[in-house]
Scaffold this motif. Structure first.
Motif, short mmCIF file in Angstrom:
data_model
loop_
_atom_site.label_atom_id
_atom_site.label_comp_id
_atom_site.label_asym_id
_atom_site.label_seq_id
_atom_site.Cartn_x
_atom_site.Cartn_y
_atom_site.Cartn_z
N MET A 15 67.09 52.91 51.52
CA MET A 15 65.99 52.31 52.27
C MET A 15 65.05 51.54 51.36
O MET A 15 64.49 50.51 51.74
N THR A 16 64.89 52.03 50.12
CA THR A 16 64.07 51.28 49.17
C THR A 16 64.68 49.92 48.88
O THR A 16 63.98 48.92 48.78
N MET A 17 66.01 49.88 48.76
CA MET A 17 66.68 48.60 48.56
C MET A 17 66.50 47.68 49.76
O MET A 17 66.38 46.47 49.62
N MET A 18 66.46 48.26 50.95
CA MET A 18 66.21 47.47 52.15
C MET A 18 64.81 46.86 52.12
O MET A 18 64.60 45.73 52.55
N VAL A 19 63.84 47.62 51.59
CA VAL A 19 62.48 47.09 51.47
C VAL A 19 62.45 45.92 50.49
O VAL A 19 61.80 44.90 50.74
N HIS A 20 63.17 46.04 49.38
CA HIS A 20 63.26 44.94 48.43
C HIS A 20 63.89 43.71 49.09
O HIS A 20 63.44 42.58 48.89
N ALA A 21 64.95 43.94 49.87
CA ALA A 21 65.61 42.83 50.56
C ALA A 21 64.67 42.17 51.56
O ALA A 21 64.69 40.95 51.74
N LEU A 22 63.82 42.98 52.20
CA LEU A 22 62.84 42.43 53.14
C LEU A 22 61.86 41.51 52.43
O LEU A 22 61.59 40.40 52.89
N VAL A 23 61.34 41.96 51.28
CA VAL A 23 60.39 41.15 50.52
C VAL A 23 61.04 39.86 50.04
O VAL A 23 60.42 38.80 49.99
N ASP A 24 62.34 39.92 49.71
CA ASP A 24 63.07 38.74 49.24
C ASP A 24 63.45 37.79 50.36
O ASP A 24 63.98 36.71 50.11
N GLY A 25 63.22 38.20 51.62
CA GLY A 25 63.58 37.35 52.76
C GLY A 25 65.07 37.26 52.99
O GLY A 25 65.57 36.24 53.47
N GLU A 26 65.81 38.34 52.67
CA GLU A 26 67.26 38.31 52.75
C GLU A 26 67.82 39.00 54.00
O GLU A 26 69.03 39.14 54.13
N LEU A 27 66.94 39.45 54.89
CA LEU A 27 67.39 40.15 56.09
C LEU A 27 67.31 39.24 57.30
O LEU A 27 66.45 38.35 57.37
N ASP A 28 68.19 39.47 58.26
CA ASP A 28 68.09 38.73 59.52
C ASP A 28 66.89 39.27 60.30
O ASP A 28 66.32 40.30 59.97
N ALA A 29 66.52 38.55 61.35
CA ALA A 29 65.29 38.87 62.07
C ALA A 29 65.30 40.29 62.64
O ALA A 29 64.31 41.03 62.54
N ALA A 30 66.42 40.71 63.23
CA ALA A 30 66.49 42.04 63.85
C ALA A 30 66.37 43.15 62.81
O ALA A 30 65.64 44.12 62.99
N THR A 31 67.09 42.98 61.68
CA THR A 31 67.03 44.00 60.64
C THR A 31 65.66 44.03 59.99
O THR A 31 65.13 45.11 59.68
N ALA A 32 65.05 42.87 59.78
CA ALA A 32 63.71 42.82 59.19
C ALA A 32 62.71 43.55 60.07
O ALA A 32 61.85 44.30 59.57
N LEU A 33 62.82 43.37 61.39
CA LEU A 33 61.91 44.05 62.31
C LEU A 33 62.10 45.56 62.23
O LEU A 33 61.13 46.32 62.23
N ALA A 34 63.36 46.01 62.15
CA ALA A 34 63.63 47.44 62.05
C ALA A 34 63.06 48.02 60.76
O ALA A 34 62.49 49.12 60.75
N VAL A 35 63.20 47.29 59.65
CA VAL A 35 62.66 47.76 58.37
C VAL A 35 61.13 47.81 58.43
O VAL A 35 60.52 48.76 57.94
N GLU A 36 60.50 46.81 59.02
CA GLU A 36 59.05 46.80 59.15
C GLU A 36 58.57 48.01 59.94
O GLU A 36 57.56 48.64 59.60
N ARG A 37 59.30 48.35 61.00
CA ARG A 37 58.92 49.52 61.80
C ARG A 37 59.08 50.81 61.00
O ARG A 37 58.26 51.73 61.12
N ARG A 38 60.15 50.90 60.21
CA ARG A 38 60.36 52.09 59.38
C ARG A 38 59.23 52.20 58.35
O ARG A 38 58.75 53.29 58.06
N ILE A 39 58.83 51.06 57.76
CA ILE A 39 57.74 51.05 56.78
C ILE A 39 56.44 51.54 57.41
O ILE A 39 55.69 52.32 56.82
N ALA A 40 56.18 51.07 58.64
CA ALA A 40 54.95 51.46 59.32
C ALA A 40 54.88 52.95 59.58
O ALA A 40 53.79 53.53 59.67
N ALA A 41 56.04 53.60 59.68
CA ALA A 41 56.08 55.03 59.99
C ALA A 41 56.25 55.91 58.75
O ALA A 41 56.20 57.13 58.86
#
Length: 284
Positions: A15-41
């Protein structure tokens, strides 16, 4: 461990790697939204996200070193000797946590471009990497209000994606303040501004640079205002300073007890009115 149903990894490292990928802008819109929600929680993921965002801001603020002609000459000589061999490195020479994918892509294309490779760009990147490794990043990250503003903005964006933007839902300051004080040992003023059009929604614990700090949330029509209160030890009060960027209105100011950061997606004039009314009510 609580199982999630968002299709994302349950493992913390993954999940930490997913956060790095989010910051790098490497995720599609749906996955980015899911990661943002996980971060918020997840406060730990939120702290990691804030750290990466602050690191990116710090690196971007570093001066770009200019390599000497002698150094460029040595790199050019190496390139001239090896160009005909079409190098294909199996191990990346260097890698940073928030840019590993871009680095990998650049080196995959190295052999195809070896004849026209810009050795000056390579030399500059090596020099920049040396500066970062030397500890200049830590210097840039300490005391930088821009870094704190970036972390506040990230927290506000996460709250807009979360199912609920607050941890304690209440329009009563006598509920919100004790809740924050019980968890953090401190709480900022939380005046009732409903009659002025700014209703208190509740409060939450925000994590900035790994430190939990209190945040209040107000609503004005359909807009939410996040007010982060960073504790301080005395000092002079300061007047509001505009820190708006990236489509968000942001203002910071301070009194003797807290440095305040207010952010919203409404017009700056509306935020200015909120700040004026909040400061007047908090001073009573």
């Amino acid at each position: 461990m609580t199982a999630h149903k968002d299709g994302l990894p349950e493992d913390k490292v993954e999940m930490t790697m997913m956060v790095h990928a989010l910051v790098d802008g490497e995720l599609d819109a749906a996955t980015a939204l899911a990661v943002e929600r996980r971060i918020a929680a997840d406060p730990e993921l939120a702290a990691e996200h804030a750290r990466i965002a602050a690191l990116r801001v710090a690196v971007n603020r570093l001066p770009k070193p200019q390599p000497s002609k002698a150094f460029l000459g040595r790199i050019q000589a190496i390139g001239g000797a090896d160009a005909h061999q079409a190098p294909q490195p199996s191990v990346l020479p260097f890698r940073t946590p928030s840019s590993h994918s871009r680095t990998e892509r650049s080196f995959r294309g190295w052999s195809a471009r070896s004849a026209t490779f810009d050795w000056r760009a390579l030399a500059a990147s090596i020099a920049i990497t040396a500066v970062v490794a030397s500890g200049a990043t830590q210097w840039a990250m300490t005391g930088g209000s821009d870094d704190f503003a970036a972390a506040v903005a990230s927290g506000h964006r996460r709250s807009l994606l979360a199912a609920n933007p607050v941890d304690v839902v209440s329009s009563d300051r006598h509920t919100v303040k004790p809740w924050l004080d019980g968890r953090l040992g401190m709480s900022p003023p939380a005046p009732d501004l409903a009659k002025d059009g700014f209703a208190l929604v509740g409060g939450r614990v925000e994590v900035v640079d790994g430190q939990p700090i209190p945040a209040l949330v107000y609503r004005h029509n359909e807009h939410l205002i996040t007010l982060v209160a960073q504790p301080r030890n005395g000092g002079e009060a300061s007047n509001p300073v505009d820190r708006s960027a990236d489509g968000f209105s942001m203002v910071s100011w301070s009194d003797r007890a807290f440095a305040y950061w207010a952010i919203t997606d409404m017009e700056r004039s509306g935020l200015d009115e909120f700040v004026t009314r909040f400061r007047a009510a908090a001073a009573i």
